[in-house]
Design an enzyme around this catalytic site. Structure first.
Site, mmCIF file in Angstrom:
data_model
loop_
_atom_site.group_PDB
_atom_site.id
_atom_site.type_symbol
_atom_site.label_atom_id
_atom_site.label_comp_id
_atom_site.label_asym_id
_atom_site.label_seq_id
_atom_site.Cartn_x
_atom_site.Cartn_y
_atom_site.Cartn_z
ATOM 1 N N HIS A 325 0.869 -1.179 0.000
ATOM 2 C CA HIS A 325 0.000 0.000 0.000
ATOM 3 C C HIS A 325 0.903 1.224 0.000
ATOM 4 C CE1 HIS A 325 -3.039 2.895 1.192
ATOM 5 N NE2 HIS A 325 -3.970 1.967 1.118
ATOM 6 N N ARG A 345 -6.330 10.153 -0.597
ATOM 7 C CA ARG A 345 -5.975 10.550 -1.969
ATOM 8 C C ARG A 345 -7.227 10.638 -2.829
ATOM 9 N NH1 ARG A 345 -2.576 6.238 -3.695
ATOM 10 N NH2 ARG A 345 -2.950 5.169 -1.715
HETATM 11 O O1 MEZ Z 1 -9.015 -2.104 -0.183
HETATM 12 C C1 MEZ Z 1 -8.155 -1.581 0.521
HETATM 13 O O2 MEZ Z 1 -7.042 -2.061 0.652
HETATM 14 C C2 MEZ Z 1 -8.461 -0.307 1.180
HETATM 15 C C3 MEZ Z 1 -9.841 0.163 1.097
HETATM 16 C C4 MEZ Z 1 -7.482 0.345 1.771
HETATM 17 C C5 MEZ Z 1 -7.487 1.760 2.088
HETATM 18 O O3 MEZ Z 1 -6.643 2.458 1.565
HETATM 19 O O4 MEZ Z 1 -8.323 2.219 2.859
#
Ligand code: MEZ
Length: 555
Positions: A325, A345
């Site tokens: 992430h 974002r």
């Molecule tokens: O699906 C995901 O990983 C999610 C919704 C994460 C996020 O950034 O909140």
């Protein structure tokens, strides 16, 4: 810990460029998205593209397939059990459907299995709900607004996000069942944020062509988990066993899946559970810290289900790709790795280097965004140094209030607002420092659109399965995946159980065969898996662990 004086000085550069950036955004003059060719080039900086980060498996159904060393180490390892010594004649628990995993997928599976007439045992490693679902923040995708969107557009987005490598049948199922999954959750009492009575809020995420991300503030996963856990606990047909992870699947005399061995973490006993069908829903593996990355994942995310399924002959797919992430916290140190939802974002927050400059559109697909951060911060040297010796990228949360009006951040991101406030950081006034963090297991056990696998009687739901998201998952499709495929697996397992022939004999012969394969290849003799819990013991403490003999619960 609040920002240091050095970081406060650097924040001034973010503030200097903010007004101009906000003006541009208001006019729709975004920093352009990368072309497909540029994205390909950018991805060379993604950890998945480090050849030295993986190796081909030497044993099992996917022999020759190269995956991360950390995962390969666990797949090429011996069982916790000695198949010759385990006493399988004495069955401790008997049920129709055994669900392994107490997160969103497992709980949805249990509810649907019960609804379809099965007696269900749900076994979970920690407490019911200690899972990545609980920690998911930003939202769940579904094309619920038929005037502007349709599963067709959703399908194209999912495929594009996964670089068109996804298994089409799985994607079709995901997007087609999405609107009904939202309805199911709403009917069970899930409080999604509404913009007006009856109309759910929806936002963009990276790689989406329509605003279809539904959410409950910035604690969407917790709200979904609360809803379905309450529901499961209120169903008489469902028994929950906490602190009881599965360590091995059991097969019967016909080679069908017929239960599992559970480990009672309190008494250290192994329990034999006989079932007519099994649903594997153990979630992901962030706690493997692949390539040394920090993680958003919960403490129990150690990839156990993949290990057990693989030993029983189910191939793995897409395990060569891992999702980082883009925005994990790198400051303050106490919350390192913590998810800073993509919703920031989606709501307009820019990402910036040490000079307060934009270097990538903030809504590129996750892998491209993460690769761009790594390139900017480490290769180009434009990251922001933290007091702990790491580097980060600024996420300009205060600009959201400038765009949307004061109070928006506090209202829409209450979880993060409160958390950072505790450390003396007001995210409505100061940006956050972020860096890619290991978030999602894109791949896993191979399975079909009805939740079944190559192993009869064995079903898969959620993050433990591979193929839905191809090489890269888009935001909001994991919460959707656990609901859609959790329900599918639960229903499928109940139907299988209703027709299953009785099992005369339970066996771990597949484990003995796997051990023989390991021995023949000369690998994994010194390792044991599933891992169950990560080991963070530092070497200086290990040096003082002198116990030579373990007895009872004294660890
Ligand atoms: O699906 C995901 O990983 C999610 C919704 C994460 C996020 O950034 O909140």
């Amino acid at each position: 810990m609040p920002y240091t004086e050095e970081l406060k000085q650097l924040i001034k550069k973010v503030e200097e460029t903010r007004a101009a950036r906000v003006e541009k955004k208001k006019k729709g003059e975004e920093i352009p998205f990368l072309s497909l060719e540029e994205r390909k080039e950018r991805l060379k900086h993604h950890p998945d593209f480090k050849e030295e980060g993986r190796r081909p498996l030497k044993v099992g159904a996917s022999k020759g397939y190269a995956i991360a060393h950390e995962f390969a180490d666990l797949l090429e390892a011996k069982s916790r059990l000695d198949p010759a010594k385990a006493k399988l004649d004495r069955v401790d628990v008997e049920t129709d459907v055994l669900v392994i995993g107490g997160g969103g997928a497992g709980t949805s599976a249990a509810i649907l299995a019960a609804e379809n007439g099965a007696k269900v045992v749900l076994a979970t490693k920690l407490r019911h709900g200690d899972a990545n679902t609980m920690m998911a923040e930003g939202g769940i995708q579904a094309a619920t607004k038929s005037d502007k969107d349709s599963p067709y557009f959703h399908y194209l987005d999912v495929m594009g996000g996964g670089h068109f490598t996804n298994v089409p049948e799985l994607v079709e199922r995901l997007v087609a069942d999405a609107p009904d999954s939202i309805k199911w959750l709403k009917d069970l009492g899930c409080n999604f944020t509404q913009i007006e009575k009856g109309r759910l809020g929806s936002m963009h995420g990276g790689g989406t062509s329509r605003k279809r991300m539904h959410y409950a503030g910035d604690i969407t996963g917790a709200e979904i988990m609360r809803t379905i856990r309450d529901e499961a606990r209120n169903r008489e047909a469902i028994t929950v066993l906490e602190f009881s992870p599965a360590v091995e699947l059991l097969l019967n005399e016909r080679g069908e899946c017929a239960g599992a061995v559970l480990y009672n973490m309190e008494t250290e006993e192994y329990l034999v559970v006989k079932a007519k069908a099994v649903v594997m829903a153990t979630g992901g593996s962030g706690r493997l810290h692949i390539q040394g990355f920090m993680t958003t994942n919960h403490y129990g995310a150690t990839g156990d289900g993949v290990i057990m399924g693989y030993r029983a002959g189910v191939p793995v797919a897409f395990l060569h790709t891992v999702q980082y992430h883009p925005t994990g916290a790198v400051f303050p140190e106490q919350v390192e790795g913590l998810l800073i939802t993509e919703k920031f974002r989606g709501a307009g927050a820019n990402v910036l280097n040490i000079d307060g400059e934009q270097f990538v559109n903030e809504r590129e697909p996750r892998d491209v965004e993460a690769a761009s951060f790594i390139l900017e911060a480490t290769v180009k040297g434009k990251g922001v140094p933290t007091p702990a010796g790491k580097v980060g990228i600024w996420l300009d949360s205060p600009m959201i209030d400038v765009l949307e009006g004061e109070g928006y951040v506090k209202r829409e991101f209450p979880g993060k607002y409160i958390l950072f406030k505790r450390f003396g950081i007001d995210i409505t006034k100061e940006p956050m420092l972020v860096y890619p963090t290991l978030h999602y297991q894109n791949g896993g056990l191979e399975f079909a659109a009805d939740g079944s696998t190559k192993l009869p009687g064995f079903y898969v739901g959620g993050e433990v399965g591979g193929g839905v998201h191809g090489a890269n998952r888009l935001m909001g499709n994991s919460l959707l995946d656990i609901i859609v495929f959790g329900r599918v697996a639960g229903k499928g397992a109940a139907a299988y159980a209703a027709k299953a022939k009785p099992s005369a004999k339970l066996s771990l012969e597949h484990v003995a065969r796997f051990h023989a394969e390991l021995e023949a290849e000369g690998v994994g003799q010194e390792r044991v898996s599933p891992m169950l819990l990560p080991d963070y013991t530092p070497p200086e403490v290990k040096d003082k662990q002198w116990t030579a003999h373990y007895e009872g619960t004294l660890r």
